[in-house]
Design a protein around this motif. Sequence first.
Motif, PDB file in Angstrom:
ATOM      1  N   MET A 140      10.649  -8.702   8.796  1.00 52.28           N
ATOM      2  CA  MET A 140      10.705  -8.784   7.466  1.00 52.28           C
ATOM      3  C   MET A 140      12.028  -7.210   7.203  1.00 52.28           C
ATOM      4  SD  MET A 140       7.513  -9.440   5.133  1.00 52.28           S
ATOM      5  CE  MET A 140       6.353 -11.219   5.482  1.00 52.28           C
ATOM      6  N   LEU A 141      13.144  -7.719   6.730  1.00 58.88           N
ATOM      7  CA  LEU A 141      14.215  -6.232   5.958  1.00 58.88           C
ATOM      8  C   LEU A 141      12.744  -5.439   5.524  1.00 58.88           C
ATOM      9  CD1 LEU A 141      16.614  -4.920   5.725  1.00 58.88           C
ATOM     10  CD2 LEU A 141      16.337  -6.255   4.284  1.00 58.88           C
ATOM     11  N   LYS A 142      13.395  -4.546   6.254  1.00 58.77           N
ATOM     12  CA  LYS A 142      12.233  -3.354   5.465  1.00 58.77           C
ATOM     13  C   LYS A 142      13.237  -1.875   4.918  1.00 58.77           C
ATOM     14  CE  LYS A 142       8.461  -2.952   8.923  1.00 58.77           C
ATOM     15  NZ  LYS A 142       7.323  -1.679   9.879  1.00 58.77           N
ATOM     16  N   ILE A 143      13.475  -1.924   3.798  1.00 57.98           N
ATOM     17  CA  ILE A 143      14.283  -0.559   2.667  1.00 57.98           C
ATOM     18  C   ILE A 143      12.952   0.181   2.432  1.00 57.98           C
ATOM     19  CG2 ILE A 143      16.069  -0.521   0.834  1.00 57.98           C
ATOM     20  CD1 ILE A 143      16.169  -2.964   0.722  1.00 57.98           C
ATOM     21  N   ASP A 144      12.986   1.562   2.946  1.00 61.17           N
ATOM     22  CA  ASP A 144      12.865   2.647   2.917  1.00 61.17           C
ATOM     23  C   ASP A 144      13.444   3.092   1.912  1.00 61.17           C
ATOM     24  OD1 ASP A 144      11.133   4.846   3.205  1.00 61.17           O
ATOM     25  OD2 ASP A 144      11.288   5.406   5.008  1.00 61.17           O
ATOM     26  N   ILE A 145      12.922   3.545   0.290  1.00 59.28           N
ATOM     27  CA  ILE A 145      13.733   4.206  -0.006  1.00 59.28           C
ATOM     28  C   ILE A 145      13.214   5.907  -0.500  1.00 59.28           C
ATOM     29  CG2 ILE A 145      13.348   1.719  -1.581  1.00 59.28           C
ATOM     30  CD1 ILE A 145      11.338   3.913  -3.871  1.00 59.28           C
ATOM     31  N   HIS A 146      12.628   6.189  -0.021  1.00 62.13           N
ATOM     32  CA  HIS A 146      12.510   8.563   0.417  1.00 62.13           C
ATOM     33  C   HIS A 146      12.558   8.257   1.864  1.00 62.13           C
ATOM     34  CE1 HIS A 146       9.465  10.904  -0.851  1.00 62.13           C
ATOM     35  NE2 HIS A 146      10.372  11.430  -0.457  1.00 62.13           N
ATOM     36  N   THR A 147      13.739   8.250   1.830  1.00 63.07           N
ATOM     37  CA  THR A 147      13.677   9.718   2.956  1.00 63.07           C
ATOM     38  C   THR A 147      15.152  10.650   2.970  1.00 63.07           C
ATOM     39  OG1 THR A 147      16.283   8.301   3.922  1.00 63.07           O
ATOM     40  CG2 THR A 147      14.212   7.360   4.050  1.00 63.07           C
ATOM     41  N   HIS A 148      15.105  11.642   3.762  1.00 67.07           N
ATOM     42  CA  HIS A 148      16.104  13.316   3.328  1.00 67.07           C
ATOM     43  C   HIS A 148      16.805  13.193   4.569  1.00 67.07           C
ATOM     44  CE1 HIS A 148      13.180  13.686  -0.161  1.00 67.07           C
ATOM     45  NE2 HIS A 148      12.511  14.001   0.612  1.00 67.07           N
ATOM     46  N   ILE A 149      17.991  13.720   3.715  1.00 66.29           N
ATOM     47  CA  ILE A 149      19.390  14.263   5.447  1.00 66.29           C
ATOM     48  C   ILE A 149      20.044  15.648   5.048  1.00 66.29           C
ATOM     49  CG2 ILE A 149      21.042  12.420   3.289  1.00 66.29           C
ATOM     50  CD1 ILE A 149      21.889  12.022   6.716  1.00 66.29           C
ATOM     51  N   GLY A 180       4.840  12.740   5.561  1.00 64.24           N
ATOM     52  CA  GLY A 180       5.255  10.703   5.583  1.00 64.24           C
ATOM     53  C   GLY A 180       4.694   9.622   6.133  1.00 64.24           C
ATOM     54  N   GLU A 181       4.974   8.675   6.174  1.00 65.58           N
ATOM     55  CA  GLU A 181       4.437   7.609   6.929  1.00 65.58           C
ATOM     56  C   GLU A 181       4.816   7.747   8.276  1.00 65.58           C
ATOM     57  OE1 GLU A 181       2.864   3.094   6.715  1.00 65.58           O
ATOM     58  OE2 GLU A 181       4.537   3.717   5.149  1.00 65.58           O
ATOM     59  N   LEU A 182       4.129   8.460   9.052  1.00 66.96           N
ATOM     60  CA  LEU A 182       4.748   8.184  10.601  1.00 66.96           C
ATOM     61  C   LEU A 182       5.675   6.525  11.476  1.00 66.96           C
ATOM     62  CD1 LEU A 182       2.575  11.151  11.881  1.00 66.96           C
ATOM     63  CD2 LEU A 182       4.798  11.349  10.633  1.00 66.96           C
ATOM     64  N   GLU A 183       5.016   5.582  10.478  1.00 66.79           N
ATOM     65  CA  GLU A 183       4.949   4.377  11.505  1.00 66.79           C
ATOM     66  C   GLU A 183       5.645   4.040  10.115  1.00 66.79           C
ATOM     67  OE1 GLU A 183       2.692   3.189  14.219  1.00 66.79           O
ATOM     68  OE2 GLU A 183       1.368   4.898  14.508  1.00 66.79           O
ATOM     69  N   PRO A 184       7.208   3.484   9.430  1.00 66.01           N
ATOM     70  CA  PRO A 184       7.133   2.948   8.923  1.00 66.01           C
ATOM     71  C   PRO A 184       6.831   1.670   8.839  1.00 66.01           C
ATOM     72  CG  PRO A 184       8.814   4.119   9.230  1.00 66.01           C
ATOM     73  CD  PRO A 184       7.872   4.349  10.460  1.00 66.01           C
ATOM     74  N   GLY A 185       6.273   1.282   7.269  1.00 67.06           N
ATOM     75  CA  GLY A 185       5.795   0.465   6.756  1.00 67.06           C
ATOM     76  C   GLY A 185       4.672  -0.324   7.245  1.00 67.06           C
ATOM     77  N   LYS A 186       3.892   0.466   8.602  1.00 76.10           N
ATOM     78  CA  LYS A 186       2.917   0.008   8.789  1.00 76.10           C
ATOM     79  C   LYS A 186       1.281   0.063   8.033  1.00 76.10           C
ATOM     80  CE  LYS A 186      -0.091   1.770  13.206  1.00 76.10           C
ATOM     81  NZ  LYS A 186      -1.757   1.978  12.301  1.00 76.10           N
ATOM     82  N   LEU A 187       1.804   0.962   7.260  1.00 78.26           N
ATOM     83  CA  LEU A 187      -0.040   0.451   6.041  1.00 78.26           C
ATOM     84  C   LEU A 187       0.359  -0.691   5.446  1.00 78.26           C
ATOM     85  CD1 LEU A 187      -2.612   1.200   5.001  1.00 78.26           C
ATOM     86  CD2 LEU A 187      -0.776   3.031   2.964  1.00 78.26           C
ATOM     87  N   ILE A 188       1.303  -1.390   4.740  1.00 76.30           N
ATOM     88  CA  ILE A 188       1.886  -2.175   4.311  1.00 76.30           C
ATOM     89  C   ILE A 188       1.442  -3.268   4.990  1.00 76.30           C
ATOM     90  CG2 ILE A 188       3.196  -3.689   3.518  1.00 76.30           C
ATOM     91  CD1 ILE A 188       5.037  -1.259   2.087  1.00 76.30           C
ATOM     92  N   GLY A 189       2.030  -3.672   6.476  1.00 74.56           N
ATOM     93  CA  GLY A 189       1.737  -4.375   7.102  1.00 74.56           C
ATOM     94  C   GLY A 189       0.946  -5.009   7.834  1.00 74.56           C
ATOM     95  N   GLU A 190      -0.888  -3.520   7.759  1.00 74.47           N
ATOM     96  CA  GLU A 190      -1.700  -4.051   7.827  1.00 74.47           C
ATOM     97  C   GLU A 190      -3.177  -4.502   6.879  1.00 74.47           C
ATOM     98  OE1 GLU A 190      -2.930  -0.063   9.473  1.00 74.47           O
ATOM     99  OE2 GLU A 190      -2.447  -0.588  11.688  1.00 74.47           O
ATOM    100  N   MET A 191      -2.089  -4.483   5.634  1.00 76.45           N
ATOM    101  CA  MET A 191      -2.855  -4.951   4.451  1.00 76.45           C
ATOM    102  C   MET A 191      -2.900  -6.361   4.591  1.00 76.45           C
ATOM    103  SD  MET A 191      -3.471  -2.132   2.476  1.00 76.45           S
ATOM    104  CE  MET A 191      -3.740  -2.695   1.390  1.00 76.45           C
ATOM    105  N   ASP A 202       4.526 -12.950   0.686  1.00 81.03           N
ATOM    106  CA  ASP A 202       5.443 -12.918  -0.026  1.00 81.03           C
ATOM    107  C   ASP A 202       5.280 -11.467  -0.933  1.00 81.03           C
ATOM    108  OD1 ASP A 202       6.744 -15.471  -0.109  1.00 81.03           O
ATOM    109  OD2 ASP A 202       5.205 -16.199  -1.625  1.00 81.03           O
ATOM    110  N   ILE A 203       3.931 -11.283  -1.200  1.00 83.60           N
ATOM    111  CA  ILE A 203       3.345  -9.522  -1.492  1.00 83.60           C
ATOM    112  C   ILE A 203       4.099  -9.019  -0.217  1.00 83.60           C
ATOM    113  CG2 ILE A 203       1.810  -8.041  -1.766  1.00 83.60           C
ATOM    114  CD1 ILE A 203       0.230  -9.878  -3.272  1.00 83.60           C
ATOM    115  N   LYS A 204       3.645  -8.931   0.216  1.00 81.81           N
ATOM    116  CA  LYS A 204       4.688  -8.306   1.755  1.00 81.81           C
ATOM    117  C   LYS A 204       5.827  -8.024   2.108  1.00 81.81           C
ATOM    118  CE  LYS A 204       1.005  -7.824   5.216  1.00 81.81           C
ATOM    119  NZ  LYS A 204       0.431  -8.607   6.652  1.00 81.81           N
ATOM    120  N   GLU A 205       7.112  -8.938   1.370  1.00 83.35           N
ATOM    121  CA  GLU A 205       8.164  -9.280   1.477  1.00 83.35           C
ATOM    122  C   GLU A 205       8.572  -7.850  -0.549  1.00 83.35           C
ATOM    123  OE1 GLU A 205      10.028 -12.700   1.328  1.00 83.35           O
ATOM    124  OE2 GLU A 205      10.161 -13.154   4.092  1.00 83.35           O
ATOM    125  N   ARG A 206       8.110  -8.185  -0.685  1.00 85.03           N
ATOM    126  CA  ARG A 206       7.814  -7.656  -1.710  1.00 85.03           C
ATOM    127  C   ARG A 206       8.450  -5.760  -2.589  1.00 85.03           C
ATOM    128  NH1 ARG A 206      10.379  -7.054  -6.927  1.00 85.03           N
ATOM    129  NH2 ARG A 206      10.824  -9.585  -7.284  1.00 85.03           N
TER     130      ARG A 206
END
Length: 335
Positions: free
Chosen positions: A1-10, A297-308, A313-317
């Motif tokens: 699934m495509l992951k878009i991380d809305i909260h990153t700093h640069i 931050g979440e050190l493994e991006p998307g891991k928490l969502i992936g484990e729910m 459909d909800i995960k993609e959202r």
Amino acid sequence: MLKIDIHTHILPSELPDFRKKFGYGGFVSLEHHKPCCARMMIDGKFFREIQDNCWDPEVRMRECAHHQVGVQVLSTIPVMFSYWAQPQDALDLSMFLNDHIADIVQRYPKRFIGLGTIPLQAPELAIRELERCMKIGLAGVQIGSHINDWNLNEPALFPVFEAAQELGAAIFVHPWDMMGKEKMNKYWLPWLVGMPAETSLAICSMIFGGIFERLPRLRVAFAHGGGSFPATFGRIEHGFRVRPDLVAVDNSESPRKYLKQFWLDSLVHDPVMLDYLVRFMGPERIALGTDYPFPLGELEPGKLIGEMPYSNDIKERLLHGSALEWLGLEKRLFA
């Protein structure tokens, strides 16, 4: 699934000597004291150490590939807001940071989306820079949870929000300059206690100040899962009901009305809390956010969502659908 991380700093890899340029202190400088590392300094005092993933898009993309993150939304580090500075100086600083982010987005349009920063202590200048941000390819702006002595319900700020709605600019609200920090000099409490309170302050200020009521098409997301707001919403709503003379002075509508009108990122570090957010706001109002590349931050991006235990459909959202809706963008742009 495509992951878009809305909260990153640069940050840019090099910063001008703003102290010398503007004639006074308070600005961040960088000391590249060893390979791939730099110290953020303010008037000669250490603020934070960062690594090259905070300024090098190539390093970021390698780390994103490792965690299967397709797109990052880039925003500056909140200490760079510089709302305390002279307005024109803050505008010059904002333009420098925004041009840097826009350049990265232009070079890697399928990997990065950009948010600018604007000098909100001078709303007219802020609107001018907001308009320029949209012209140079940014999707919106990141703002602080307050601007000096102004909360986000300050009437002087309303034209900025009005302009954002008109321009279709997304707004990401991030806590900074945490309340009560003078009482929290141990245990990293400004980050652990102050930041969640700041985010709730921002949300409540916008709700009770009537911002969402008057600007129903304004697209706003709040960092860190909304901070303490979701967990204390029962108290907030009860206060509205029992003391409208104190709470409903600028907006007579219930705060519950606006829960479908803004977004939160998913950065809560706890499956029970994430599930609460999904039930409280709906999955269409929660978007993946990690605070990359910082340790809170979440050190493994998307891991928490992936484990729910959610449907695909909800995960993609959660992983990209809500982000795209908040940003006003289409998935095909990142295929």
